[in-house]
Design a protein around this motif. Structure first.
Motif, PDB file in Angstrom:
ATOM      1  N   GLY A 196       0.811  -1.215   0.000  1.00 17.35           N
ATOM      2  CA  GLY A 196       0.000   0.000   0.000  1.00 17.35           C
ATOM      3  C   GLY A 196       0.842   1.261   0.000  1.00 17.35           C
ATOM      4  O   GLY A 196       0.537   2.231  -0.708  1.00 17.35           O
ATOM      5  N   ARG A 197       1.924   1.241   0.784  1.00 13.92           N
ATOM      6  CA  ARG A 197       2.791   2.427   0.859  1.00 13.92           C
ATOM      7  C   ARG A 197       3.418   2.740  -0.484  1.00 13.92           C
ATOM      8  O   ARG A 197       3.555   3.917  -0.858  1.00 13.92           O
ATOM      9  N   SER A 198       3.785   1.712  -1.243  1.00 17.08           N
ATOM     10  CA  SER A 198       4.496   1.940  -2.497  1.00 17.08           C
ATOM     11  C   SER A 198       3.571   2.163  -3.693  1.00 17.08           C
ATOM     12  O   SER A 198       3.999   2.727  -4.702  1.00 17.08           O
ATOM     13  N   GLN A 199       2.294   1.733  -3.584  1.00 17.66           N
ATOM     14  CA  GLN A 199       1.426   1.744  -4.762  1.00 17.66           C
ATOM     15  C   GLN A 199       0.184   2.621  -4.637  1.00 17.66           C
ATOM     16  O   GLN A 199      -0.510   2.839  -5.632  1.00 17.66           O
ATOM     17  N   PHE A 200      -0.107   3.132  -3.450  1.00 11.36           N
ATOM     18  CA  PHE A 200      -1.336   3.891  -3.242  1.00 11.36           C
ATOM     19  C   PHE A 200      -1.055   5.166  -2.451  1.00 11.36           C
ATOM     20  O   PHE A 200      -0.067   5.248  -1.718  1.00 11.36           O
ATOM     21  N   LYS A 201      -1.945   6.117  -2.603  1.00 11.61           N
ATOM     22  CA  LYS A 201      -1.830   7.342  -1.818  1.00 11.61           C
ATOM     23  C   LYS A 201      -2.221   7.115  -0.367  1.00 11.61           C
ATOM     24  O   LYS A 201      -1.727   7.786   0.536  1.00 11.61           O
TER      25      LYS A 201
END
Length: 433
Positions: free
Chosen positions: A39-44
């Protein structure tokens, strides 16, 4: 630590026909960490509901299972807006909220624009108890297992050596055979549970690793008490505790009498299935013929039962720390139990479903067999450098097989019908055999 499964999460996000994702795995394999990193790398933003910590969140699913109503109630609970394209919505420990799992069917049918991941251990068993249906065909699925040897090697020795191994350039690694064998000894002792492996990377303290392994085992056993039916709980514990003894046999086939003198299959079949469903054990069935498809030749009455992790098996066995420090004893002691456990673990980590074959008269046996590229591949495991492979020859001649694998401490060599793969490279069997 880098997890190979992250690439599968990237692929899931990019898929046009993406469905909600169920990320399964036994407790302590790092599911929550993986979701947070993804989530940290792919989403806001990542909105994660942990149903074990936040029991009140389970009530969100008490009413209808309309996805947009659920999203609205989650937004109210966390105080943040959920944007379908930029927010990862994660339901963690979903086994504690069976209706939340059922709701994924409606996310798939009515609100596929949302990126929804559900993570849980003990998945199938908790659902059966609750009576809720699994959303078959309405979810994508991934299973997170303990670290493979390659993941462990990347964490302990860095990217360059691991990249060469994964590129199958074993000739370039011949001068590093001692280094890789040493890391393999570490892996057999430490295993692939992320917390234990991380502690080893930081301290190289085997005693601390054993303490953490015991904590994980205690946690599993506490889960048995929490979730298993009381009528089978004691028998489950007996099977679990018997794993080291089962694998210490020369023939590692599961023997009910090792669990309890006079025990019968019907007394323990349900217990074994619970352990397998929970994820702390893996079952390798016997086949009576090495013919395609292997599943059509399974003998349901005979099987091997392995632990989820080689490090945890050592802890269950109470393996002396001095054995860990003595390389030769680690590979040849315990009758090769750790080595065969390790090979099973690597085959599973790389997507295989191993079986084993033995002749009807018991004179020949292959430790494992897998399906590969439409062909069958028998595998023999050698804990040291003993390179005799009589059973492999028998199996190949009997079933007309053109290729077999022996894995040992020896270097890679291809002899045509037989290829020897170093134990530290067996995870790369698809590219080497």
């Amino acid at each position: 630590m880098q997890r190979t499964l992250m690439n599968d999460l990237f692929a899931w996000k990019a898929r046009e026909n993406r469905k909600p994702l169920v990320l399964k795995g036994v407790r302590q394999t790092g599911k929550t960490w993986l979701i947070d990193e993804f989530g940290r790398s792919q989403f806001k933003d990542v909105v994660r509901i942990d149903f074990m910590q936040d029991e009140g969140a389970r009530t969100i699913f008490d009413g209808d299972l309309n996805p947009r109503r659920i999203v609205r109630d989650v937004e109210l609970r966390v105080g943040r807006q959920i944007e379908p394209s930029t927010t990862l919505l994660a339901f963690d420990e979903i086994q504690e909220a069976p209706r939340a799992l059922t709701s994924l069917k409606y996310f798939c049918e009515q609100a596929r624009e949302y990126h929804v991941i559900a993570a849980g251990s003990y998945m199938g068993l908790a659902l059966r108890r609750a009576g809720e249906s699994y959303p078959v065909g309405k979810v994508d699925e991934l299973t997170l297992r303990p670290l493979s040897f390659e993941e462990f090697l990347r964490a302990t020795n860095g990217d360059p050596i691991t990249d060469v191994l994964e590129a199958h350039d074993l000739r370039a690694l011949e001068s590093l055979h001692d280094v890789l064998s040493s890391r393999l000894r570490d892996y057999l002792a430490v295993g692939g549970m992320p917390e234990v492996a991380q502690a080893f990377v930081q301290s190289r303290d085997y005693v601390e690793c054993r303490r953490l392994q015991r904590q994980i085992i205690d946690g599993y056993e506490a889960d048995f008490s929490k979730h298993a039916p009381a009528r089978i709980l004691e028998r489950m514990r007996l099977v679990w505790k018997s794993l080291p003894g089962q694998l210490a046999h020369e023939n590692k086939r599961f023997v009910y009498g090792t669990v309890r003198p006079g025990a019968r299959a019907r007394d323990f079949e349900e217990c074994i299935q619970w352990l397998v469903d929970y994820g702390v054990a893996s079952k390798v069935p016997r086949v009576d013929a090495l013919r395609y498809p292997l599943v059509g030749y399974e003998d349901v009455s005979s099987f091997k039962l392995f632990c989820v992790d080689v490090g945890l098996l050592g802890a269950l066995a109470g393996l002396d720390q001095k054995v860990v420090l003595d390389g030769s004893r680690l590979f040849t002691g315990f009758k090769g139990s750790l080595t065969e456990q390790y090979v099973d673990q690597q085959l599973l980590a790389h997507g295989h479903s191993p079986v084993y074959w033995s002749s009807s008269n018991g004179t020949a046996e292959t430790d494992f067999a897998i399906e590969k590229d439409g062909a069958l591949l028998p595998i023999e495991v050698k804990a040291a450098e003993n390179l005799k492979s009589k059973s492999l020859k028998v199996a190949c001649e009997k079933f007309g097989l053109s290729r077999a694998v022996r894995t040992s401490l020896s270097l890679y060599r291809d002899e045509g019908w037989l290829v020897n793969i170093p134990l530290w490279a067996i995870g790369q069997i698809d590219g080497l055999a």
